[in-house]
Design an enzyme around this catalytic site. Structure first.
Site, PDB file in Angstrom:
ATOM      1  N   ASP A 154      -0.160  14.631  14.908  1.00 42.23           N
ATOM      2  CA  ASP A 154      -1.079  14.909  13.806  1.00 42.23           C
ATOM      3  C   ASP A 154      -2.484  15.248  14.298  1.00 42.23           C
ATOM      4  OD1 ASP A 154      -1.728  15.186  11.081  1.00 42.23           O
ATOM      5  OD2 ASP A 154      -0.557  13.419  10.535  1.00 42.23           O
ATOM      6  N   GLU A 199      -1.203  20.414  12.760  1.00 47.04           N
ATOM      7  CA  GLU A 199      -2.665  20.544  12.683  1.00 47.04           C
ATOM      8  C   GLU A 199      -3.081  21.165  11.346  1.00 47.04           C
ATOM      9  OE1 GLU A 199      -4.578  24.178  13.809  1.00 47.04           O
ATOM     10  OE2 GLU A 199      -3.017  24.232  12.309  1.00 47.04           O
ATOM     11  N   ASP A 221      -0.983  18.860   3.475  1.00 48.88           N
ATOM     12  CA  ASP A 221       0.148  18.061   3.037  1.00 48.88           C
ATOM     13  C   ASP A 221       0.688  18.523   1.690  1.00 48.88           C
ATOM     14  OD1 ASP A 221      -0.492  16.601   5.248  1.00 48.88           O
ATOM     15  OD2 ASP A 221      -0.883  14.730   4.198  1.00 48.88           O
TER      16      ASP A 221
END
Length: 649
Positions: A154, A199, A221
């Protein structure tokens, strides 16, 4: 007014075939499939949750379909490393430890996935969880010793120049070097580990991530709201051709089974993630102490044909082919192995209705077999168009077999004889009204006879050659041919039209002409700042009246990072009207294929093409207006930038 949309993207700076995974370790030949804790459990997973859901993958028959990677997302580690610098797990939440978890998953025939971060902390902190920044070599070795099979990596707490904020959508430097460091570290351990780059699409990773890992998140997201599906697909549009074996654009984890979507919405979500070749990672609770997935959602996840589309050995993503913004539906399509084609027609309206797929919009004219996956029907001998009822927010998902390419009309399929010397070809498709279609006839044997041709638009002509120009009206047509020699087939070639650059358009209000240092193809300039009170207009001559198909070159890189949680949709409004008629509205997706932060044009020089069918054309001069009517209702009030338009007359 009906609008027809096609999408023709610029050639990529790096074609998909020229990119390679970071190492040839045999992983991700097809998109990865599995289960992840985050969408349902957020950053509070525990050992019992992981073990129970992993067991359910096997017991529910999901692992046998390919769902094998089991990943514990944020919340698994602690604030500090061990004295020797090694990562460790939260012993309260995971009393047996991570190596034991790996052994348990492997014992079930599953694969062990872990989550880490390229910053100093994991997403989900506080409570603080240590990240991998500056510890890449040691952590890669630790993962190998734990017998980890995949790493989701992440991008939180990662920008040193701004003192490591939790999330920074405009970091001072590209995230790329941090991902390169972990990729390099993973390449040196004695274990193949799937590397999932997360990313958030900040630096257009499609251009560089395939050289470092096996998948890359294309955007922010997914959220548990229906609007996130439209937003994600708009961001996927300029990236679909980067997909291929070992390199997969990741649309984020699935919400199927989380109780936030209706069954038709889950079918749409799952269908599009599958045919765009995104990794299929379940984000729902399959089985724990209080929750079990519903049978209806389980059936969506277990739809074998849809899983098969995702795992197809050809590895080619579907792409956006048409969009009707006013009418609320669109078409995606792509090739499959075995000369098959997959098509998805999305119904964005929340009402059941009949929708029609015109096969030429996906490059076909005929399908010997059309399999409606969610409708559970099979239809044979489909000529030119196929219609079916689609539930509100649902998708008509089709597999087409035994196809004929668009523009080709074999007499045995499309011809009807009304005597030994007359053949009528039916279901002749025309995108635009024009006298400039080319008809080419293939006879069963050499012929020099004179034949008579009559079209449904009222045109009659006699020719002694195999090819001639004919007139067709937008929509369905018939062509009747009087002949002696038997006809094998006919070919219809549409007009190429005339291109009108933005430079001949006058502007009003805030609209401005801008010269681009590079890009803005094909003319090197554009019109921007089209707010709802301004427009660009010109006069265009047409040889025939009727409905005309326009191909509009536009630019949009309105990437919705911070607006993801609200109504950001990665799109912009655009309208076109003819002779002051009602405007046709397009909600155009992203066109940018470069970093919106670090490239010279920041993605605002990358042109894409959308097509619209417009009515109200007359013979002679016509006023054409490119505008932004209704743009004030969108998240961004400016229209997409306008480069030019091709009129198929």
């Amino acid at each position: 007014m009906e609008s027809i949309v096609t999408l023709l993207l610029l050639s990529p700076v790096l074609a998909a075939g020229s990119l390679h995974p970071r190492l040839n370790n045999g992983l991700a030949k097809t998109p990865p499939m599995g289960w992840n804790t985050y969408n349902h459990y957020a950053c509070t997973p525990n050992e019992t949750i992981v073990y129970s859901n992993a067991r359910a993958l096997v017991d529910l028959g999901l692992s046998s379909l390919g769902y094998r990677y089991v990943t514990t997302d944020c919340g698994w580690t602690v604030a500090d490393r061990l004295p020797n610098g090694t990562l460790t797990w939260n012993e309260t939440s995971f009393p047996s430890g991570f190596p034991a978890m790996g052994r348990y998953l492997h014992g079930l025939g599953l694969l062990f996935g872990v989550y880490q971060d390229s910053g100093i902390k994991l997403c989900g902190s506080p409570p603080d969880q240590v990240g991998s920044l500056y510890h890449e070599e040691q952590d890669a070795q630790t993962f190998a010793e734990w017998e980890v099979d995949s790493l989701k990596y992440d991008n939180c707490y990662s920008d040193a120049a701004t003192n490591y904020p939790n999330v920074n959508y405009e970091p001072s430097t590209s995230p790329r070097p941090r991902y390169a460091n972990m990729s390099s570290a993973l390449s040196r351990v004695n274990r193949p580990i799937l590397f999932q780059i997360c990313e958030w699409g900040i630096d257009f990773p499609a251009l560089w991530a395939p050289e470092l890992g096996h998948s890359w998140r294309i955007g922010n997201d997914i959220i548990p709201a229906w609007r996130s599906i439209f937003r994600t697909l708009n961001q996927a549009v300029p990236q679909t051709d980067f997909a291929g074996p070992g390199q997969w654009p990741d649309l984020d984890m699935l919400e199927v089974g989380n109780g936030v979507f209706s069954v038709p919405e889950e079918q749409t979500h799952f269908s599009l993630w599958a045919i765009l070749k995104s990794p299929l990672i379940i984000g729902a609770a399959l089985k724990d102490d209080v929750t079990s997935i519903t049978q209806a959602s389980l059936e969506v996840l277990k739809q074998e044909e849809v899983v098969g589309f995702n795992q197809d050995e050809l590895g080619v993503s579907a792409s956006l082919r048409r969009r009707w913004s006013d009418e609320g539906y669109e078409v995606w399509s792509g090739p499959l192995s075995g000369n098959r084609t997959v098509v998805a027609v999305i119904n964005w309206r929340n009402e059941s209705r009949e929708l029609t797929l015109d096969l030429p919009d996906v490059g076909l004219q005929y399908a010997g077999v059309v399999r409606n996956i969610w409708g559970k029907t099979v239809v044979r001998d489909v000529r030119t168009s196929y219609s079916a009822t689609v539930a509100g927010h649902g998708t008509m998902l089709l597999e087409l077999q035994d196809t004929v390419p668009s523009g080709s009309y074999p007499a045995r399929i499309f011809g009807k004889s009304t005597g030994s010397q007359t053949t009528t070809f039916e279901s002749i498709y025309a995108a635009t009204t024009s006298t400039n279609y080319t008809l080419t006839i293939t006879f069963s044997r050499p012929s020099t006879e004179t034949i008579t041709i009559t079209t449904s638009s009222g045109q009659t002509l006699a020719i002694s050659s195999k090819s001639t120009r004919i007139a067709l009206a937008s929509g369905s047509n018939t062509i009747t041919i009087r002949h002696t020699t038997p006809i094998e087939s006919i070919q219809i070639t549409p007009p190429t039209g005339t291109y009108y650059a933005n430079t001949i358009f006058s502007v009003t209000g805030s609209a401005q002409h801008t010269t681009c240092a590079s890009g803005c193809n094909p003319v090197g300039s554009k019109i921007g700042y089209l707010d709802p009170t301004s427009n660009a207009y010109t006069w265009i001559s047409a040889t025939t009246p009727g409905s005309k198909y326009l191909e509009i070159d536009y630019i949009n890189n309105e990437v919705g990072f911070s607006s993801t949680w609200g109504w950001g949709s990665n799109s912009r409004n655009l309208t076109v009207s003819v002779n002051d008629g009602a405007p046709v509205r397009l909600e155009v997706p992203l066109s940018g294929r470069h970093s919106e932060l670090y490239s010279p044009g920041k993605g605002w020089w990358d042109t894409a093409t959308l097509g619209v069918l417009t009515s109200g054309w007359k013979r002679g001069e016509n006023k054409v207006v490119i505008g932004n009517e209704g743009g004030e209702d969108g998240f961004q009030s400016y229209a997409a930038d306008f480069v030019g338009v091709r009129v198929l007359d």
